[in-house]
Structure formats: C-alpha cells, structure tokens
Design an enzyme around this catalytic site. Structure first.
Site, PDB file in Angstrom:
ATOM      1  N   TYR A 232      -9.751 -51.299 -28.161  1.00  0.00           N
ATOM      2  CA  TYR A 232      -9.533 -52.256 -27.824  1.00  0.00           C
ATOM      3  C   TYR A 232     -10.139 -53.693 -28.425  1.00  0.00           C
ATOM      4  O   TYR A 232      -9.986 -54.432 -28.984  1.00  0.00           O
ATOM      5  CB  TYR A 232      -9.008 -52.529 -26.147  1.00  0.00           C
ATOM      6  CG  TYR A 232      -7.494 -51.669 -26.253  1.00  0.00           C
ATOM      7  CD1 TYR A 232      -6.671 -50.768 -27.467  1.00  0.00           C
ATOM      8  CD2 TYR A 232      -6.536 -51.399 -24.921  1.00  0.00           C
ATOM      9  CE1 TYR A 232      -6.078 -49.838 -26.980  1.00  0.00           C
ATOM     10  CE2 TYR A 232      -5.380 -51.335 -25.059  1.00  0.00           C
ATOM     11  CZ  TYR A 232      -5.308 -50.373 -26.421  1.00  0.00           C
ATOM     12  OH  TYR A 232      -3.650 -49.674 -26.031  1.00  0.00           O
TER      13      TYR A 232
ATOM     14  N   HIS B 103       0.563 -60.901 -21.232  1.00  0.00           N
ATOM     15  CA  HIS B 103       0.475 -59.823 -21.532  1.00  0.00           C
ATOM     16  C   HIS B 103       1.392 -58.536 -20.298  1.00  0.00           C
ATOM     17  O   HIS B 103       0.446 -57.928 -19.338  1.00  0.00           O
ATOM     18  CB  HIS B 103      -1.131 -59.778 -21.023  1.00  0.00           C
ATOM     19  CG  HIS B 103      -1.611 -58.335 -22.351  1.00  0.00           C
ATOM     20  ND1 HIS B 103      -2.621 -58.386 -22.881  1.00  0.00           N
ATOM     21  CD2 HIS B 103      -1.114 -57.017 -23.108  1.00  0.00           C
ATOM     22  CE1 HIS B 103      -2.873 -57.419 -23.510  1.00  0.00           C
ATOM     23  NE2 HIS B 103      -1.884 -56.411 -23.434  1.00  0.00           N
TER      24      HIS B 103
ATOM     25  N   GLU C  32      -1.892 -57.696 -18.333  1.00  0.00           N
ATOM     26  CA  GLU C  32      -1.894 -55.829 -18.609  1.00  0.00           C
ATOM     27  C   GLU C  32      -1.824 -55.510 -17.358  1.00  0.00           C
ATOM     28  O   GLU C  32      -2.032 -53.864 -18.026  1.00  0.00           O
ATOM     29  CB  GLU C  32      -2.760 -55.770 -19.188  1.00  0.00           C
ATOM     30  CG  GLU C  32      -2.705 -55.006 -20.641  1.00  0.00           C
ATOM     31  CD  GLU C  32      -3.654 -54.305 -21.259  1.00  0.00           C
ATOM     32  OE1 GLU C  32      -5.036 -54.290 -21.503  1.00  0.00           O
ATOM     33  OE2 GLU C  32      -3.456 -53.728 -23.012  1.00  0.00           O
TER      34      GLU C  32
ATOM     35  N   HIS D  43       2.762 -54.257 -20.728  1.00  0.00           N
ATOM     36  CA  HIS D  43       3.814 -53.185 -21.747  1.00  0.00           C
ATOM     37  C   HIS D  43       4.633 -52.613 -20.516  1.00  0.00           C
ATOM     38  O   HIS D  43       4.246 -52.169 -19.519  1.00  0.00           O
ATOM     39  CB  HIS D  43       2.866 -51.855 -22.012  1.00  0.00           C
ATOM     40  CG  HIS D  43       1.696 -53.431 -22.892  1.00  0.00           C
ATOM     41  ND1 HIS D  43       1.599 -54.165 -24.475  1.00  0.00           N
ATOM     42  CD2 HIS D  43       0.189 -53.711 -22.675  1.00  0.00           C
ATOM     43  CE1 HIS D  43       0.882 -54.193 -25.119  1.00  0.00           C
ATOM     44  NE2 HIS D  43       0.569 -54.320 -24.081  1.00  0.00           N
TER      45      HIS D  43
ATOM     46  N   HIS E 280      -3.088 -56.899 -31.394  1.00  0.00           N
ATOM     47  CA  HIS E 280      -3.258 -55.683 -30.098  1.00  0.00           C
ATOM     48  C   HIS E 280      -3.371 -54.298 -31.092  1.00  0.00           C
ATOM     49  O   HIS E 280      -1.875 -54.197 -31.256  1.00  0.00           O
ATOM     50  CB  HIS E 280      -1.794 -55.691 -29.243  1.00  0.00           C
ATOM     51  CG  HIS E 280      -2.529 -55.385 -28.243  1.00  0.00           C
ATOM     52  ND1 HIS E 280      -2.581 -54.047 -27.946  1.00  0.00           N
ATOM     53  CD2 HIS E 280      -2.184 -55.631 -26.644  1.00  0.00           C
ATOM     54  CE1 HIS E 280      -3.136 -53.515 -26.735  1.00  0.00           C
ATOM     55  NE2 HIS E 280      -2.217 -54.264 -26.002  1.00  0.00           N
TER      56      HIS E 280
ATOM     57  N   ALA F 273       1.330 -50.152 -25.578  1.00  0.00           N
ATOM     58  CA  ALA F 273       0.428 -50.490 -27.058  1.00  0.00           C
ATOM     59  C   ALA F 273      -0.197 -49.106 -27.529  1.00  0.00           C
ATOM     60  O   ALA F 273      -0.133 -48.832 -28.298  1.00  0.00           O
ATOM     61  CB  ALA F 273      -0.447 -51.369 -27.419  1.00  0.00           C
TER      62      ALA F 273
HETATM   63 ZN   LIG Z   1      -2.063 -54.477 -24.011  1.00  0.00          ZN
END
Ligand SMILES: [Zn+2]
Length: 335
Positions: A195, A6, A283, A8, A179, A73
């Site tokens: 989230y 995970h 993340e 981004h 997501h 995201a």
């Molecule tokens: Zn994420």
C-alpha cells in the site's frame, strides 16, 4: 460536519465472501471460466448488523458524521481470474455499496471499484464508472495503479492506456483514490509495503511525467497519508528542481488523506503538505484495528490527531469538511 474520505466495507456479511470463494474456486479450476453474475445472498438485516457494531458505532464514538465508502480494497483482487471474473465481482461489490448508502444515506456516500482485469482494455472500467456515477449516484472511484497485485507489469499512470479513464473522470467531475489491492507477490506485505509503496509510486509517476497538465480537472486522492511522500517532501521538491518537473502543478492534482496512525506523523503531514491538499480520512475499520498502548486510543482514531495538531480552526474546517466537498462535488450532504 466531519467527513471521512476513506472507508471500505471490510465487515461484509458472509454471503459476500461465499459468492467470491465460489467464483475464485471456479476460475482456479478453469482459468477461462466465464460463469454468470448470479445473485449474492445478502439481506438488508445482515447489512445493518454488519455496520451497526462497527463503522456506525465508531462514527458515533469518534464524532465523525459521514464516511465516503467503497468496497473492501484488499478484496478487489484484480489479478484473480479473467475479465469476466473481475466484472461480475466488481458489479456486485458496487451494488452492495449502493445498498449500504440507501440504508444509511446520512452516514455513507458511495465510491466504486472498477473491473481493471490485467491485460484488458480500460474501456471496461470506463463503462463501470459511467454506470456507477450516472445510474447509481456514485461520487468517486478507486483506481488500482497495479492490477497485477504487486508485479507492476501494467502501464504506468501516465501511459496513454489510462487516458480514456482520466477523460471520463474529468467529464463526470469525480475524483479517483489511487488504491492498490492485495499483493500476490510475496515480496510485499499488502497493507505494509504494498500500500505505502503504491502511494509513493503514484505520486512519483504524476510528478515525473507531468501528464496531469493535459487533464486540468483530474483529482487524485493519495491514501495512507501519501506513503513516504510527506516525509520525503524535500527529496521530491529537490528532484523536481534538478529535472525541471513542475512540482506545484503535480501537487495541485493530489490530495493526501490523514490515514496516518500516530500524532507525530499527522503533525508532519499538516506541517509539510499545503492544507488545501489534505482530506480527513481514517480507513476504519481497516489495516490497524487495535489500541495504541501509549495513548490508550485506537491507532485509526485519526480525528484525535487532527484535533491535537498545530492547526487553526479554519485549517481544521478545511481538512474535515471543505476540502472533501471541493474534491467530491457530487457529494450531497444530508440536510
Ligand atoms: Zn483503503
């Protein structure tokens, strides 16, 4: 081999934001604006610069090897503009992720976003998924369960609306991380309530509908440790018993990542959720970027929590490596 499922691209060069700002300005002035895809002014050097001091530095410092990497995201913003807006933006974002992975094939593996403009047929997302997987070597997709950005007026995940996308994910043998993007409903904080609420909602929709029985190969990654689900495991099991929902069947389609930012939370996650359904994730660089004064370490340095959790070496190996490879069969590890 430690694979972070995970990550981004949250540190994009300024050309990305500039392209999007201009697009959003145009469609704000004229909601029917189509525009053109055009070019995004980003050089390879800018990409290198944006990653060297951030994700790559943190991989080295924290001891992870490879990050499964997708567009930012919170910037997917499916609720903004019309289908052309989301299509051009999505194509650019995915092509940018491909460039990152070409520059650093040992460090990143690509996951795409999908256009998902509210009120449009799902076929646009199916087409982009096919393009990314078949033509650009992507290994998974992020699917936004609420493209309206916090109003939840679209179809639930069990609705037939989604089925062509579920069929394509199964056919291509790629998983989806469920997501959401930024909330445009001020009731919700994007990375706080929106989230975590969406993660909990997605699991509940799978459990209460049982639709995954029709898609034996469908694999969903539920991010952020599964929202409220591990903490309320007993509630969900109890509701399943009361209502004759198949709890084990639902869980067999779901994987929970370890983006939980304190030791006690990770301890609970690994105690409650079967090890086979847990994937390492951090993340980084994401929602929580600071240092926990209680530990002296970054909140999102989740490898530390897994290292310290009550797990056997075999369980740790499953969470760090083996489970991710099972969920992402198209992932090719650098030799
Ligand atoms: Zn994420």
């Amino acid at each position: 081999m430690i694979i972070d499922c995970h990550g981004h691209y949250t540190t994009t060069p300024p050309g990305v934001g500039r392209w999007r700002d201009a697009q959003v300005a145009a469609v704000t002035a004229d909601p029917a604006h189509v525009g053109v895809k055009g070019a995004m002014a980003v050089t390879d050097d800018e990409i290198r610069q944006s990653l060297e001091g951030a994700q790559l530095k943190l991989q080295r410092a924290r001891g992870s090897d490879l990050t499964i990497f997708s567009p930012r995201a919170s910037w997917m913003g499916h609720h903004i503009g019309n289908e052309h807006t989301s299509r051009f933006w999505t194509e650019h974002q995915n092509e940018l992720i491909r460039r990152v992975c070409d520059l650093y094939p040992a460090n990143f593996a690509p996951v795409c976003q999908l256009p998902q403009s509210p009120g449009t047929p799902i076929q646009g997302s199916v087409a982009e998924l096919e393009r990314c997987v078949n033509e650009m070597g992507f290994i998974g997709a992020n699917v936004n369960p609420d493209p309206t950005g916090g109003f939840w007026t679209g179809a639930p995940l069990w609705d037939r609306y989604w089925w062509p996308l579920w069929e394509k994910l199964c056919e291509l043998d790629v998983p989806a991380m469920i997501h959401v993007s930024a909330a445009c409903n001020e009731q919700f904080h994007t990375t706080g309530s929106h989230y975590l609420g969406a993660d909990t909602t997605a699991v509940t929709q799978v459990l209460t509908s049982g639709f995954t029985r029709d898609f034996p190969n469908l694999r969903f990654i539920i991010p952020h440790g599964g929202g409220a689900v591990p903490y309320h495991w007993g509630r969900f099991r109890g509701m399943a018993l009361d209502n004759s929902w198949d709890f084990d069947e639902a869980v067999s389609h779901l994987w929970f990542d370890t983006c939980v930012y304190h030791q006690a939370g990770i301890d609970l996650l690994v105690r409650v959720v079967p090890t086979s359904q847990i994937l390492f994730g951090s993340e980084m660089v994401g929602a929580v970027r600071g240092i926990d004064p209680e530990t002296g370490h970054h909140f999102d340095d989740t490898k530390r929590y897994i290292d310290a959790a009550p797990l056997t070496d075999a369980q740790r190996q499953a969470i760090f490596t083996d489970n991710v490879q099972r969920v992402f069969p198209r992932l090719q590890l650098p030799s």
